[in-house]
Design a protein around this motif. Structure first.
Motif, mmCIF file in Angstrom:
data_model
loop_
_atom_site.group_PDB
_atom_site.id
_atom_site.type_symbol
_atom_site.label_atom_id
_atom_site.label_comp_id
_atom_site.label_asym_id
_atom_site.label_seq_id
_atom_site.Cartn_x
_atom_site.Cartn_y
_atom_site.Cartn_z
ATOM 1 N N LYS A 1 74.476 18.559 -22.712
ATOM 2 C CA LYS A 1 73.100 18.305 -23.135
ATOM 3 C C LYS A 1 72.799 16.809 -23.242
ATOM 4 C CE LYS A 1 69.770 19.420 -26.787
ATOM 5 N NZ LYS A 1 68.689 19.648 -25.809
ATOM 6 N N ASP A 2 71.628 16.429 -22.733
ATOM 7 C CA ASP A 2 71.088 15.063 -22.785
ATOM 8 C C ASP A 2 71.841 14.072 -21.907
ATOM 9 O OD1 ASP A 2 69.144 15.861 -24.662
ATOM 10 O OD2 ASP A 2 70.564 15.593 -26.306
ATOM 11 N N ALA A 3 72.706 14.552 -21.035
ATOM 12 C CA ALA A 3 73.438 13.639 -20.154
ATOM 13 C C ALA A 3 72.524 13.141 -19.035
ATOM 14 C CB ALA A 3 74.654 14.334 -19.555
ATOM 15 N N ASP A 4 72.560 11.837 -18.796
ATOM 16 C CA ASP A 4 71.890 11.227 -17.646
ATOM 17 C C ASP A 4 72.832 11.403 -16.459
ATOM 18 O OD1 ASP A 4 70.634 9.634 -15.769
ATOM 19 O OD2 ASP A 4 71.199 7.748 -16.744
ATOM 20 N N GLY B 1 86.919 15.179 4.602
ATOM 21 C CA GLY B 1 87.562 16.486 4.586
ATOM 22 C C GLY B 1 88.366 16.735 3.333
ATOM 23 N N ALA B 2 89.037 15.689 2.839
ATOM 24 C CA ALA B 2 89.849 15.826 1.628
ATOM 25 C C ALA B 2 89.132 15.305 0.394
ATOM 26 C CB ALA B 2 91.173 15.091 1.796
ATOM 27 N N SER B 3 88.205 14.378 0.585
ATOM 28 C CA SER B 3 87.499 13.791 -0.553
ATOM 29 C C SER B 3 86.110 13.327 -0.130
ATOM 30 C CB SER B 3 88.287 12.612 -1.135
ATOM 31 O OG SER B 3 88.390 11.571 -0.180
ATOM 32 N N THR B 4 85.254 13.188 -1.127
ATOM 33 C CA THR B 4 83.893 12.694 -0.912
ATOM 34 C C THR B 4 83.710 11.419 -1.715
ATOM 35 O OG1 THR B 4 82.967 14.889 -0.506
ATOM 36 C CG2 THR B 4 81.437 13.182 -1.232
ATOM 37 N N THR B 5 83.181 10.393 -1.064
ATOM 38 C CA THR B 5 82.920 9.109 -1.710
ATOM 39 C C THR B 5 81.416 8.897 -1.806
ATOM 40 O OG1 THR B 5 84.962 8.144 -0.831
ATOM 41 C CG2 THR B 5 83.254 6.614 -1.576
ATOM 42 N N ILE B 6 80.956 8.560 -2.993
ATOM 43 C CA ILE B 6 79.537 8.302 -3.227
ATOM 44 C C ILE B 6 79.405 6.954 -3.926
ATOM 45 C CG2 ILE B 6 77.457 9.037 -4.441
ATOM 46 C CD1 ILE B 6 78.145 10.868 -2.138
ATOM 47 N N GLU B 7 78.493 6.118 -3.433
ATOM 48 C CA GLU B 7 78.185 4.840 -4.077
ATOM 49 C C GLU B 7 76.688 4.778 -4.350
ATOM 50 O OE1 GLU B 7 80.910 1.304 -2.686
ATOM 51 O OE2 GLU B 7 80.109 2.313 -0.910
ATOM 52 N N PHE B 8 76.337 4.157 -5.476
ATOM 53 C CA PHE B 8 74.915 3.989 -5.779
ATOM 54 C C PHE B 8 74.715 2.798 -6.709
ATOM 55 C CE2 PHE B 8 76.559 6.750 -9.100
ATOM 56 C CZ PHE B 8 75.923 6.334 -10.261
ATOM 57 N N GLN B 9 73.489 2.318 -6.729
ATOM 58 C CA GLN B 9 73.134 1.188 -7.584
ATOM 59 C C GLN B 9 71.850 1.511 -8.336
ATOM 60 O OE1 GLN B 9 71.379 -2.884 -6.318
ATOM 61 N NE2 GLN B 9 73.590 -3.220 -6.345
ATOM 62 N N ARG B 10 71.788 1.072 -9.579
ATOM 63 C CA ARG B 10 70.597 1.258 -10.411
ATOM 64 C C ARG B 10 70.519 0.113 -11.406
ATOM 65 N NH1 ARG B 10 71.333 5.041 -15.572
ATOM 66 N NH2 ARG B 10 70.282 3.211 -16.416
ATOM 67 N N LYS B 11 69.391 -0.003 -12.080
ATOM 68 C CA LYS B 11 69.255 -1.010 -13.121
ATOM 69 C C LYS B 11 69.973 -0.538 -14.381
ATOM 70 C CE LYS B 11 64.864 -3.049 -11.625
ATOM 71 N NZ LYS B 11 65.494 -4.362 -11.337
ATOM 72 N N LEU B 12 70.447 -1.490 -15.162
ATOM 73 C CA LEU B 12 71.069 -1.138 -16.436
ATOM 74 C C LEU B 12 70.069 -0.409 -17.324
ATOM 75 C CD1 LEU B 12 72.947 -4.503 -17.089
ATOM 76 C CD2 LEU B 12 74.023 -2.310 -16.564
ATOM 77 N N SER B 13 68.849 -0.908 -17.347
ATOM 78 C CA SER B 13 67.763 -0.265 -18.085
ATOM 79 C C SER B 13 66.624 -0.005 -17.110
ATOM 80 C CB SER B 13 67.284 -1.158 -19.238
ATOM 81 O OG SER B 13 66.195 -0.565 -19.918
ATOM 82 N N THR B 14 66.414 1.259 -16.786
ATOM 83 C CA THR B 14 65.420 1.612 -15.766
ATOM 84 C C THR B 14 64.019 1.780 -16.339
ATOM 85 O OG1 THR B 14 65.762 3.991 -16.035
ATOM 86 C CG2 THR B 14 67.218 2.827 -14.497
ATOM 87 N N ASP C 1 66.822 8.321 -18.367
ATOM 88 C CA ASP C 1 67.964 7.518 -17.934
ATOM 89 C C ASP C 1 68.598 6.829 -19.133
ATOM 90 O OD1 ASP C 1 67.698 8.185 -15.303
ATOM 91 O OD2 ASP C 1 66.591 6.389 -14.739
ATOM 92 N N PHE C 2 69.910 6.873 -19.195
ATOM 93 C CA PHE C 2 70.652 6.203 -20.260
ATOM 94 C C PHE C 2 70.635 4.695 -20.017
ATOM 95 C CE2 PHE C 2 74.966 4.587 -21.505
ATOM 96 C CZ PHE C 2 74.739 4.578 -22.874
#
Length: 346
Positions: free
Chosen positions: A102-105, A152-165, A170-171
């Motif tokens: 609950k309440d997780a960003d 096939g063995a793993s999935t890699t995800i990268e992303f960028q966001r502001k510390l305070s959006t 958003d947390f």
């Protein structure tokens, strides 16, 4: 002759001065250039391309024997994350849940079979979901850049966001201190299909220190409660089918007492388990029902002892003792079933 030599001396002197200035300039330039190169080698350079190279990120953490890896770097008002899950489906992370999920960003990512990376900026509205998109709740999508890859063995995800959006859903990620996280991944590319693995953890944003969630204690909690239930059932069998035997009462009382002790130990184990993970005591159906069950569990042998010691209204107390036992068995079955269901959800 003197004038010519004097003129030549001035020329030599001027030439020496010029050479000295050039030499000092070259040394200074070399030092500045060398310092810049050294600094750039030490500073991580995050490229959001779905590939995480060695030392690309400033910090990294690993959870559940490298099943899930998290990387992060703060740059100004932005923070970049990389995550790797041992799956060919979706990978996700959630920040600062208050009660289980609950309440997780939350942020989800997956790579489709055609190589396209898909993303979801979400928020968990309940203890076990759902986790709709921020936009469906009136918020906004605040992932500025994202990319992914899958081998096939793993999935890699990268992303960028502001510390305070500025988004309510958003947390606000601090520049220092600890942040609680939940992580999960599933074998599907559909973000709303149940996860295969999940866990809790804590990361220190500024130091890179991390800790995994507590070891899974629920099997021990479940084992204690099941043993308690079986002992109570054994006590009921003795009282119901072996009443003609001289030893039935002592055996029935002993089994009931030991069963109650195992039940109380199971409750204590459950409290410890929750204290080490979600800290959400008695907020879900299983824990509330379990507490009621323990109350009946403790009162049942007491009512039996009173039945043997006090003769007043013995028949009524005998009926009450039997019904307390029957209700207790039903409560224990319901509590155990709910516990297994919630364990499977997690």
């Amino acid at each position: 002759m003197f004038k010519k030599n004097n003129k030549l001396s001035y020329q030599v002197f001027f030439l020496v001065i010029c050479l000295g200035v050039l030499l000092l300039s070259s040394i200074s330039f070399y030092r500045i250039k060398g310092t810049n190169n050294e600094s750039s080698d030490l500073e991580p350079k995050v490229i959001i391309d779905g590939i995480i190279s060695a030392e690309e990120y400033e910090f990294q953490a690993s959870f559940s024997n490298d099943a899930f890896k998290l990387y992060w770097t703060i740059s100004g008002e932005n923070i970049s994350f990389g995550m790797i899950g041992t799956t060919s489906g979706w990978v996700s992370i959630g920040f600062e849940p208050t009660n289980v999920m609950k309440d997780a960003d939350m942020v989800f990512g997956a790579v489709l079979t055609n190589g396209t990376t898909i993303f979801l900026d979400a928020y968990s509205t309940g203890q076990f979901g759902p986790h709709p998109a921020d936009t469906s709740l009136g918020g906004s999508t605040d992932i500025s850049i994202y990319a992914g890859s899958e081998n096939g063995a793993s999935t890699t995800i990268e992303f960028q966001r502001k510390l305070s959006t500025g988004d309510t859903f958003d947390f606000i990620i601090p520049t220092e201190g600890s942040v609680s996280i939940i992580w999960a991944f599933g074998s599907s590319e559909d973000f709303f299909v149940k996860h295969d693995r999940a866990g809790y953890g804590t990361i220190n944003i500024s130091s890179g220190e991390s800790s995994s969630g507590a070891p899974p204690l629920w099997p021990y909690h479940a084992a204690l409660m099941i043993i308690s239930f079986l002992l109570l059932i054994a006590g009921w069998i003795v009282a119901h089918f072996y009443r003609s035997q001289r030893w039935w009462y002592r055996t029935h009382r002993l089994l009931s007492l030991i069963g109650s002790i195992f039940g109380v130990l199971g409750l204590i184990m459950g409290i410890i388990m929750v204290s080490l993970t979600t800290k959400a005591h008695f907020r879900v159906a299983h824990s509330i029902l379990g507490l009621i069950t323990i109350i009946f569990l403790v009162f049942q042998p007491i009512s039996g002892i009173l039945l043997s010691k006090i003769r007043f209204k013995r028949k009524e107390r005998k009926i009450a003792h039997r019904w307390i036992g029957r209700i207790l068995y039903l409560l224990m079955v319901a509590s155990i079933v709910l516990g297994f269901l919630e364990a499977l959800i997690l």
